[in-house]
Design an enzyme around this catalytic site. Sequence first.
Site, short mmCIF file in Angstrom:
data_model
loop_
_atom_site.label_atom_id
_atom_site.label_comp_id
_atom_site.label_asym_id
_atom_site.label_seq_id
_atom_site.Cartn_x
_atom_site.Cartn_y
_atom_site.Cartn_z
CG HIS A 57 -7.83 -8.60 2.71
ND1 HIS A 57 -8.71 -7.79 3.38
CD2 HIS A 57 -8.35 -9.86 2.79
CE1 HIS A 57 -9.71 -8.52 3.84
NE2 HIS A 57 -9.51 -9.77 3.51
CE1 TYR A 186 -8.65 0.41 5.89
CE2 TYR A 186 -8.78 1.92 7.75
CZ TYR A 186 -8.27 0.78 7.17
OH TYR A 186 -7.38 0.01 7.87
N PRO A 278 -5.98 3.71 15.68
CG PRO A 278 -8.14 2.94 16.11
CD PRO A 278 -7.14 3.96 16.54
CE LYS A 282 1.40 0.81 8.84
NZ LYS A 282 0.83 -0.41 8.31
CE1 TYR A 370 -4.54 -0.12 6.14
CE2 TYR A 370 -4.30 -2.22 5.03
CZ TYR A 370 -4.97 -1.41 5.93
OH TYR A 370 -6.04 -1.91 6.62
C1 DHB Z 1 -9.14 -3.57 11.76
C2 DHB Z 1 -8.66 -2.65 12.66
C3 DHB Z 1 -8.08 -1.49 12.22
O1 DHB Z 1 -7.60 -0.59 13.10
C4 DHB Z 1 -7.97 -1.23 10.86
O2 DHB Z 1 -7.40 -0.08 10.45
C5 DHB Z 1 -8.44 -2.15 9.96
C6 DHB Z 1 -9.04 -3.32 10.41
C7 DHB Z 1 -9.76 -4.82 12.25
O3 DHB Z 1 -9.85 -4.98 13.47
O4 DHB Z 1 -10.17 -5.65 11.43
#
Ligand code: DHB
Length: 376
Positions: A57, A186, A278, A282, A370
Site C-alpha cells: 500500500h 481510518y 493499535p 506499530k 506510518y
Molecule cells: C490493521 C490493524 C491496525 O491496528 C491498523 O492500524 C491498521 C490495520 C489490520 O489488522 O489490518
Amino acid sequence: MLGHLLSRHGIDNVILESKSQSHVIERVRAGVLEQGTVDLMHQVGLGERLRRQGLRHEGLFLAFNGRRHRIDMTGLTNGRAITIYGQNEVVRDLIEARTAADCPLHFEAPAVAVRGIETARSVIEYEVAGERKRLSCDFVAGCDGFHGIAREAIPRGALQAYERAYPFGWLGILADAPPTSDELVYSLHPRGFALFSMRSPSVTRLYLQCDPDTDIREWPDDRVWDELRRRLATDDGWAPAEGAITQKAVTPMRSFVVEPMHHGRLFLAGDAAHIVPPTGAKGLNLAMADVSRLSQALLEFYTSRRTDLLESYSARGVRRAWQAQRFSWLMTSTLHRMNTDNDFDYKRQVAELDYLVGSRAAMTSLAENYVGMPFD
Ligand code: DHB
C-alpha cells in the site's frame, strides 16, 4: 524471528511456545508490516510468500465529515510503503522455515519460571504434557507478551513501568467480502472510530471503537454492519462491501512501557516490554525492530565476546518504543471519541484532521511515522 536470525548465524536457540501450532497460525492479529519489517523478511530469506500474497500500500485514507482524504505515503517518504500481510502469516512462514531447518521449537510448552538471570547460566523451567523440564542457557529472550512470565523474573525494584488504559476497545471482524478500497480508511465519526482494512482480495478486516467491557454477544452481525456502515460510508457513495463474518473479537487497548528492557542475562522484546494502542499499527513492527537489534547484539557477543550492543539494547529499544507511543497516542486521540469528550472536542479533532490533510509538512510527518522509521 529472533530464533530465525540466530540460527542463520549458527547460534543455538530453543523456542518455547505456550500455545499450540494451530492456535498461533490461525489466530488473526495485526496485519500492517512497516517497510523495515518487509525488508527484514526479504533479507533473511522469508520473503517468498510475502512477495506473492502481501498487498503493498502506497497510501492511506483519513475520513471525516463524510469525505475521504488520501495521504500519499510513498510520494512523501522517498518510495517507502507498508504491506498488508497477517501477523499469523508471518508466524506461519517462520514456523515452516524453522521446521525445515530442524531447529528446536516446542508447542504447548509453557515456561513457568526463569531463574539465575544475574549469573552466566540461566535456567528456564517449562512444562510439556504436564511434565516439568529445565533448559539451561547463556541468555533468555522474554518474547512472551504482556502477560508472560519473563518480565516477572526481574526484581521489582529494577524496573519502572509507565502505563495508561483506555476507556474503549476495538471490536474487530474478518469478513468474506472483497475490499472496496485498495487502501486503508481510518475514520473519525461522531459515533466513534472505525477502520477499514483487508487481508486479501476477498477478505475485508474491519474495526469499530467500542466499550472495553462490551460483551461480544451484544454484537450480532447486523448490528456490526449497521455500525460500520454508519461510521465508514462517505458522501461519494463509498462503503465497505458486506459478507459473512468469519471472526469477531474485542481487543482492549493499553499503552505500556517498561524501562529498562533488560536485566542480567534476560532481554525483553515485543509486548513483554511495551504495548501500544493499535491505531498506527506499530506493535508487531516494534517487536521486529527489537529482535533485529537483539540478534545483532548476541551475534557480536558470540563472535567477539564484546557486550557493547547488549548494553545499548535497552536504551535504543526504549527510545523507539517511546516514539511509537507518541505516534500511536496521536493517532488514537485524534481519531477516537473519549467518554469525557463534548462537541468542542469533536470540532477540535476535525480541525486537527483538516490541518493534517491540507499540510504537506503534517502529511509527511504522518507518512514517515506510518511506514516506520528505519530499524537501527
Ligand atoms: C490493521 C490493524 C491496525 O491496528 C491498523 O492500524 C491498521 C490495520 C489490520 O489488522 O489490518
